[in-house]
Design a protein around this motif. Sequence first.
Motif, PDB file in Angstrom:
ATOM      1  N   GLN A   1       9.455   5.043   6.797  1.00 52.94           N
ATOM      2  CA  GLN A   1       8.382   4.359   7.507  1.00 52.94           C
ATOM      3  C   GLN A   1       7.053   4.586   6.792  1.00 52.94           C
ATOM      4  OE1 GLN A   1       7.286   5.995  11.378  1.00 52.94           O
ATOM      5  NE2 GLN A   1       7.277   3.929  12.218  1.00 52.94           N
ATOM      6  N   GLY A   2       6.348   3.505   6.479  1.00 53.63           N
ATOM      7  CA  GLY A   2       5.049   3.629   5.828  1.00 53.63           C
ATOM      8  C   GLY A   2       5.107   3.773   4.327  1.00 53.63           C
ATOM      9  N   GLY A   3       6.315   3.919   3.765  1.00 54.99           N
ATOM     10  CA  GLY A   3       6.500   3.923   2.323  1.00 54.99           C
ATOM     11  C   GLY A   3       5.747   5.004   1.575  1.00 54.99           C
ATOM     12  N   VAL A   4       5.424   4.681   0.311  1.00 55.48           N
ATOM     13  CA  VAL A   4       4.765   5.664  -0.551  1.00 55.48           C
ATOM     14  C   VAL A   4       3.363   5.992  -0.046  1.00 55.48           C
ATOM     15  CG1 VAL A   4       3.772   3.997  -2.185  1.00 55.48           C
ATOM     16  CG2 VAL A   4       4.374   6.307  -2.976  1.00 55.48           C
ATOM     17  N   VAL A   5       2.736   5.049   0.650  1.00 50.16           N
ATOM     18  CA  VAL A   5       1.416   5.332   1.226  1.00 50.16           C
ATOM     19  C   VAL A   5       1.518   6.457   2.243  1.00 50.16           C
ATOM     20  CG1 VAL A   5      -0.452   4.403   2.642  1.00 50.16           C
ATOM     21  CG2 VAL A   5       0.513   3.013   0.800  1.00 50.16           C
ATOM     22  N   ALA A   6       2.547   6.414   3.079  1.00 43.07           N
ATOM     23  CA  ALA A   6       2.760   7.482   4.061  1.00 43.07           C
ATOM     24  C   ALA A   6       3.069   8.801   3.361  1.00 43.07           C
ATOM     25  CB  ALA A   6       3.891   7.106   5.015  1.00 43.07           C
ATOM     26  N   TRP A   7       3.824   8.756   2.254  1.00 38.28           N
ATOM     27  CA  TRP A   7       4.128   9.962   1.485  1.00 38.28           C
ATOM     28  C   TRP A   7       2.839  10.613   0.987  1.00 38.28           C
ATOM     29  CZ3 TRP A   7       8.445  12.846   0.268  1.00 38.28           C
ATOM     30  CH2 TRP A   7       8.302  13.773  -0.776  1.00 38.28           C
ATOM     31  N   ILE A   8       1.939   9.800   0.489  1.00 38.47           N
ATOM     32  CA  ILE A   8       0.669  10.322  -0.027  1.00 38.47           C
ATOM     33  C   ILE A   8      -0.156  10.941   1.104  1.00 38.47           C
ATOM     34  CG2 ILE A   8      -1.520   9.686  -1.115  1.00 38.47           C
ATOM     35  CD1 ILE A   8       0.122   7.465  -2.589  1.00 38.47           C
ATOM     36  N   LYS A   9      -0.190  10.268   2.243  1.00 38.61           N
ATOM     37  CA  LYS A   9      -1.007  10.748   3.356  1.00 38.61           C
ATOM     38  C   LYS A   9      -0.403  11.980   4.024  1.00 38.61           C
ATOM     39  CE  LYS A   9      -3.121   6.287   4.498  1.00 38.61           C
ATOM     40  NZ  LYS A   9      -3.249   5.211   5.529  1.00 38.61           N
ATOM     41  N   GLN A  10       0.911  12.029   4.111  1.00 38.66           N
ATOM     42  CA  GLN A  10       1.566  13.104   4.865  1.00 38.66           C
ATOM     43  C   GLN A  10       2.030  14.272   3.993  1.00 38.66           C
ATOM     44  OE1 GLN A  10       4.756  11.473   7.286  1.00 38.66           O
ATOM     45  NE2 GLN A  10       3.541   9.662   7.821  1.00 38.66           N
ATOM     46  N   VAL A  11       2.328  13.990   2.711  1.00 42.08           N
ATOM     47  CA  VAL A  11       2.954  15.006   1.871  1.00 42.08           C
ATOM     48  C   VAL A  11       2.107  15.416   0.683  1.00 42.08           C
ATOM     49  CG1 VAL A  11       5.022  15.581   0.516  1.00 42.08           C
ATOM     50  CG2 VAL A  11       5.233  14.140   2.566  1.00 42.08           C
ATOM     51  N   ASP A  12       1.632  14.449  -0.096  1.00 43.93           N
ATOM     52  CA  ASP A  12       0.919  14.789  -1.342  1.00 43.93           C
ATOM     53  C   ASP A  12      -0.340  13.936  -1.520  1.00 43.93           C
ATOM     54  OD1 ASP A  12       0.100  15.578  -3.813  1.00 43.93           O
ATOM     55  OD2 ASP A  12       1.955  15.085  -4.875  1.00 43.93           O
ATOM     56  N   PRO A  13      -1.461  14.354  -0.925  1.00 44.24           N
ATOM     57  CA  PRO A  13      -2.699  13.581  -0.997  1.00 44.24           C
ATOM     58  C   PRO A  13      -3.305  13.516  -2.404  1.00 44.24           C
ATOM     59  CG  PRO A  13      -2.768  15.174   0.808  1.00 44.24           C
ATOM     60  CD  PRO A  13      -1.586  15.524  -0.039  1.00 44.24           C
ATOM     61  N   SER A  14      -2.758  14.272  -3.350  1.00 46.96           N
ATOM     62  CA  SER A  14      -3.303  14.235  -4.703  1.00 46.96           C
ATOM     63  C   SER A  14      -2.918  12.961  -5.445  1.00 46.96           C
ATOM     64  CB  SER A  14      -2.808  15.447  -5.511  1.00 46.96           C
ATOM     65  OG  SER A  14      -1.411  15.375  -5.769  1.00 46.96           O
ATOM     66  N   LEU A  15      -1.896  12.251  -4.951  1.00 48.78           N
ATOM     67  CA  LEU A  15      -1.445  11.041  -5.609  1.00 48.78           C
ATOM     68  C   LEU A  15      -2.364   9.860  -5.243  1.00 48.78           C
ATOM     69  CD1 LEU A  15       2.401  11.338  -4.966  1.00 48.78           C
ATOM     70  CD2 LEU A  15       1.156  11.864  -7.072  1.00 48.78           C
ATOM     71  N   PRO A  16      -2.482   8.877  -6.135  1.00 47.76           N
ATOM     72  CA  PRO A  16      -3.381   7.739  -5.869  1.00 47.76           C
ATOM     73  C   PRO A  16      -2.752   6.715  -4.952  1.00 47.76           C
ATOM     74  CG  PRO A  16      -2.336   7.461  -8.007  1.00 47.76           C
ATOM     75  CD  PRO A  16      -1.898   8.818  -7.510  1.00 47.76           C
TER      76      PRO A  16
END
Length: 392
Positions: free
Chosen positions: A375-390
Amino acid sequence: MSLPPLVEPAAELSVDEVRRYSRHLIIPDVGMDGQKRLKNARVLVVGAGGLGSPALMYLAAAGVGTLGLVDFDIVDDSNLQRQIIHGASDVGKPKVVSAAATISEINPYVNVQIHETALTNDNVFEIFADYDLIIDGTDNFATRYMVNDAAVLLNKPYVWGSIFRFEGQASVFWADQGPCYRCLYPEPPPPGMVPSCAEGGVLGVLCASIGSIQVNEAIKVITGIGEPLVGSLMVYDGLEMEYRKIKVRKDPNCALCGDNPTVTELIDYEDFCGTVSEEAADAIRESTITASELSDWVKEGRDIDIIDVREPAEWDIVRIPGARLIPKGDIISGAALKDLPTDKQAVFYCKAGIRSAEALAAAKAAGLSNAVHVQGGVVAWIKQVDPSLPIY
């Protein structure tokens, strides 16, 4: 076809306004009368984004007396490549606030009306009622159909534009004088068939090309000069540098403006347009995980196969560690079904979750009953798991 002026002229132009608009005033077709009509005009721009940015700036420079702005979003770094009304210092600000400041800098004689809200069935009539003409700069089908339907029901003209990658379209829809948007597109495309600009990209300068056409058409309708794109669709190909003009006729069977309309009030546009197909909606029930859950699965060493269903250009920007790329189109077509895992649990993701839902439906139909999507794809991954990614 030529049309009578939409707006009555204002009483006068001040000395400062005469100086400011002198290059308009010496054009015979515009002159004092046309400029006074622009001064008296009330134009609403829906969306202060890619198309809304150049449209608002040129409407302000042209001397449109009252400009309304409808937008509920804030300025993001990814906007700056094309939304030229905003600058780096505006990141984090509401788009309507940023846009209003730029408009005031361009032309302090413009009265700016801010509507910092999402346009909905509950407020669209009230907002539209105060304006002579609407410019549609939206980027989703649900809002486009709502804008069209509200404009038709209120008997207001509106200028429509659409952009994607290197291509753009523009037209003037006015049911009292010609076709409406539904005459051209009676039904929205199937969910997932047409990617948004956030998924497929758009060349920034294309916004200026189509946005300026929209302003040109608005000026023609307001002042009654030339032949507006009523009954015509302008199609622009930026790569071939080619414009094509296609005739669009009023459809007597149109659900909204035809001889026997079946749409007589606003409808549920999200339901009408859909976000995912029925098959995808069925597939994601009980088969959806969050980005945080995926992170936990990875840490636990769960036997999974993480599959990115975006396009190669998106993969090059950012990806979830440990994933492999199989574009959604190859899964849907069946070409890549043989590459899907049979000994591991497949976990699909895309940018925001729409394309991965479609891929999940195809995978389940092919027998991968335990497959899931994020749910939310790679954007959700960045927000929930690794905010260092663009985020792109």
